[in-house]
Design a protein around this motif. Sequence first.
Motif, short mmCIF file in Angstrom:
data_model
loop_
_atom_site.label_atom_id
_atom_site.label_comp_id
_atom_site.label_asym_id
_atom_site.label_seq_id
_atom_site.Cartn_x
_atom_site.Cartn_y
_atom_site.Cartn_z
N GLN A 31 4.38 8.40 4.42
CA GLN A 31 4.59 7.46 3.31
C GLN A 31 4.06 6.07 3.67
N LEU A 32 4.31 5.64 4.92
CA LEU A 32 3.81 4.33 5.36
C LEU A 32 2.29 4.30 5.29
N GLU A 33 1.67 5.41 5.73
CA GLU A 33 0.21 5.49 5.67
C GLU A 33 -0.27 5.35 4.23
N GLY A 34 0.41 6.05 3.32
CA GLY A 34 0.04 5.98 1.91
C GLY A 34 0.17 4.56 1.37
N ILE A 35 1.23 3.87 1.77
CA ILE A 35 1.45 2.51 1.27
C ILE A 35 0.38 1.56 1.79
N PHE A 36 0.10 1.62 3.09
CA PHE A 36 -0.83 0.64 3.66
C PHE A 36 -2.30 0.99 3.40
N THR A 37 -2.60 2.26 3.02
CA THR A 37 -3.98 2.56 2.66
C THR A 37 -4.18 2.49 1.15
N GLY A 38 -3.09 2.21 0.41
CA GLY A 38 -3.24 1.99 -1.02
C GLY A 38 -3.08 3.23 -1.88
N LYS A 39 -2.64 4.36 -1.29
CA LYS A 39 -2.45 5.57 -2.10
C LYS A 39 -1.13 5.52 -2.86
N ILE A 40 -0.12 4.90 -2.25
CA ILE A 40 1.19 4.76 -2.90
C ILE A 40 1.33 3.30 -3.32
N THR A 41 1.57 3.06 -4.63
CA THR A 41 1.57 1.67 -5.09
C THR A 41 2.87 1.25 -5.73
N ASN A 42 3.80 2.20 -5.94
CA ASN A 42 5.06 1.82 -6.59
C ASN A 42 6.23 2.34 -5.76
N TRP A 43 7.28 1.50 -5.68
CA TRP A 43 8.43 1.88 -4.86
C TRP A 43 9.12 3.14 -5.37
N LYS A 44 8.97 3.45 -6.67
CA LYS A 44 9.68 4.63 -7.18
C LYS A 44 9.08 5.93 -6.61
N GLU A 45 7.82 5.85 -6.12
CA GLU A 45 7.21 7.05 -5.52
C GLU A 45 7.86 7.41 -4.19
N VAL A 46 8.55 6.46 -3.56
CA VAL A 46 9.20 6.75 -2.28
C VAL A 46 10.72 6.57 -2.40
N GLY A 47 11.23 6.74 -3.60
CA GLY A 47 12.68 6.74 -3.79
C GLY A 47 13.30 5.38 -4.05
N GLY A 48 12.49 4.41 -4.43
CA GLY A 48 13.05 3.08 -4.72
C GLY A 48 13.06 2.80 -6.20
N SER A 49 13.16 1.52 -6.56
CA SER A 49 13.17 1.16 -7.97
C SER A 49 11.72 1.03 -8.47
N ASP A 50 11.58 0.89 -9.80
CA ASP A 50 10.25 0.81 -10.40
C ASP A 50 9.68 -0.59 -10.16
N LEU A 51 8.98 -0.76 -9.04
CA LEU A 51 8.51 -2.08 -8.63
C LEU A 51 7.21 -1.88 -7.86
N LYS A 52 6.27 -2.77 -8.10
CA LYS A 52 4.98 -2.67 -7.41
C LYS A 52 5.17 -2.95 -5.91
N ILE A 53 4.51 -2.16 -5.07
CA ILE A 53 4.60 -2.40 -3.63
C ILE A 53 3.57 -3.44 -3.22
N ILE A 54 4.00 -4.46 -2.49
CA ILE A 54 3.08 -5.48 -1.99
C ILE A 54 3.04 -5.36 -0.46
N PRO A 55 2.05 -4.68 0.10
CA PRO A 55 2.01 -4.57 1.55
C PRO A 55 1.39 -5.82 2.20
N TYR A 56 2.04 -6.35 3.22
CA TYR A 56 1.53 -7.49 3.98
C TYR A 56 1.04 -6.99 5.33
N SER A 57 -0.15 -7.43 5.71
CA SER A 57 -0.70 -7.04 7.00
C SER A 57 -0.96 -8.28 7.83
N ARG A 58 -1.27 -8.09 9.11
CA ARG A 58 -1.70 -9.23 9.93
C ARG A 58 -3.21 -9.38 9.81
N GLU A 59 -3.73 -10.50 10.31
CA GLU A 59 -5.18 -10.71 10.30
C GLU A 59 -5.85 -9.73 11.27
#
Lengths: 398, 270
Positions: free
Chosen positions: B119-147
């Motif tokens: 699931q983490l891989e999906g989130i950080f590579t952009g395949k999973i974009t909404n928290w409801k896909e991983v059991g959360g509320s209907d909210l857009k996922i905003i992944p933050y990365s380092r430089e």
Amino acid sequence: MKPDLLRCKRKGFRLFAEALFTLSGTVTTVVILLIILFLFKEGAGLFRSNEVEKGYSLCVHASSPVERLSPAQIKQIFDYETEWIPFRLEDLFDRYSEEELGKDYALLPGKLGEEITKEPKLVAFVPTQYVPTGLPTVRVLPGSRIGWLRFFGGKEWMPTATPAPLFGVLPLLLGTLWVSLFAILIALPLGLGATVYLSELAGEKMRRLLKPAIELLAGIPSVVYGFFGLVVLVPFLQRTGGLPVGETALAGSLILAIMALPTIITVAEDAMRNTPKALREASLALGATRWQTIYRVVFPASVSGISAAIVLGIGRAVGETMAVLMVTGNAAVMPSSLLEPVRTIPATIAAELGEAPAGGAHYQALFMLGCILFLITLLISTAAEIISGKSFYNKKGI
Amino acid sequence: MKQFVFLTLIGVLCVTAVQAQKVKGSDTVLPLSQKEAERYMKTHPSATVTVTGGGSGVGISALIEGTTDIAQSSRKIKFDEKQKIRAGAQTVEEIIIAYDALAVVVHPRNPVQELTREQLEGIFTGKITNWKEVGGSDLKIIPYSRETSSGTYEFFKESVLKNRNYKNGILSMPATGAIVQSVSQTRGAIGYIGLAYLNREVKALRVSYDGGGTFTAPSVANAKNGTYPIVRPLYFYYITRSEKAVRPFIDYVLSPAGQQIVHETGFIAL
């Protein structure tokens, strides 16, 4: 002392001072030219680098229909988004122990050859020195140089993607211009309003108080503006706008507008106050009101100075690094709205140069970004120079 | 008298030449080795250890060029770096001095408690974009990365994303502190930080590397007993030939006193 001797001494001193000033002027000019030369020399190296990482090659099965791969295709393959199977050296180390690969990895090319022969869909990314030679089943893909078109027209900036980094400068360039454009659109009315108030309407006491205060704003380190933006402005925008993310182009534009204001106000105010008193008094004497005098006489008379102030403000916004790095989210996407994150050129250079290996393609790409930024600011300061040279008085023949 | 001054000067120079050591590399390891060097010099007054940062890659290339005695690194030495050392007819020694765990953090009010590696891989590579896909509320996922310059960025990509690329246009922050700040004020945010930076403003997720079998919370204890999966070793590298010169300092770092400092700086002792 004899007057002759004194004169001689004075002359000697004058000559010495002249030589010193000439020397310092020449040295400064030469150093600046050398820096620019260095910038372009390092940047131009990018177009002599290969698209695939230095010292590595891509190998495929001889029967494979693949002739040539673009960096975007290579990225897709190594992200497992195609039917092709990516293969890295680490995969080989997972399958064989160091002993099996022999002393100094002498057996490595052989094992690699076996892997490629076994799986016709494999695309292997290996150091060029270990490419299996003399095997009829293995073919090395030809490498091509990074092209101008791919650099200036590319829409993806992924400088550390392996095997082939993507250097598409478009999102960064547009991001920089986007943020600066809106910064100046915000700063312009505010700055001009403040200028008119300060130079024409405010009382002497008020002016004495406000002018240094505004000039003080220019002295605040940009990292402080950035921190203020991140901690105050970003959450504020997020809450009031109901945005999913607060680090946006808008936050960057607002911070840049605040930072450009002192430049705009100081320069424009000087221009307006330098309008000759005679002009002002003549206008009032002819029966014009104070307001008519301001916008019919003082404003046109100082328009070149005001334009120069605006252009200088734009220059300040385009080159600003730290504050933007902290509030815009630094996502390298094509800017489409003010409420999305963007990545600017200065922020990219600041964030990435530290770890880019010297002389590599990434390093050269960052220098090329520096060249682009240099050209933009050159254009802006030339514009400022031309505008401020065009005087109202020359035109009207006063 | 002059001769005496001259001789003592030479004597001092000789001693420092033997004892002076340079440590260079990763900024993650920097605070740790600085403190180690400080305490080491207090207990061994004749020794000098200079520590500088610059990044893991910078440290290792300095080791190859011979301008540093020890390279500190938050990643394993790369194959081609090893090849370069081999080309100079040298061998390199690797010492693990401590461990660092990465915690995956979200906004405190996010109902999601745990994620699998996939699931983490999906989130950080952009395949999973909404928290409801991983059991959360209907909210857009905003992944933050380092430089991209950060060793943490590389390690997360290697360990969690299995070398796939981050999604195009991921938000990247210049420092770990900025990630904590942004995640704490963004409802849909997710980011990764060193365990030492974990505080109450963000919530750490439990992570599973076996497809959802067991989820483990990031903590020093779990990292130490090996149940928490996102753990990376921190290394010292040195050229085998200079073993004699660098060994006393490395031995100090590995000693109980040295490992106590590891614990104090927020890393995981061996």
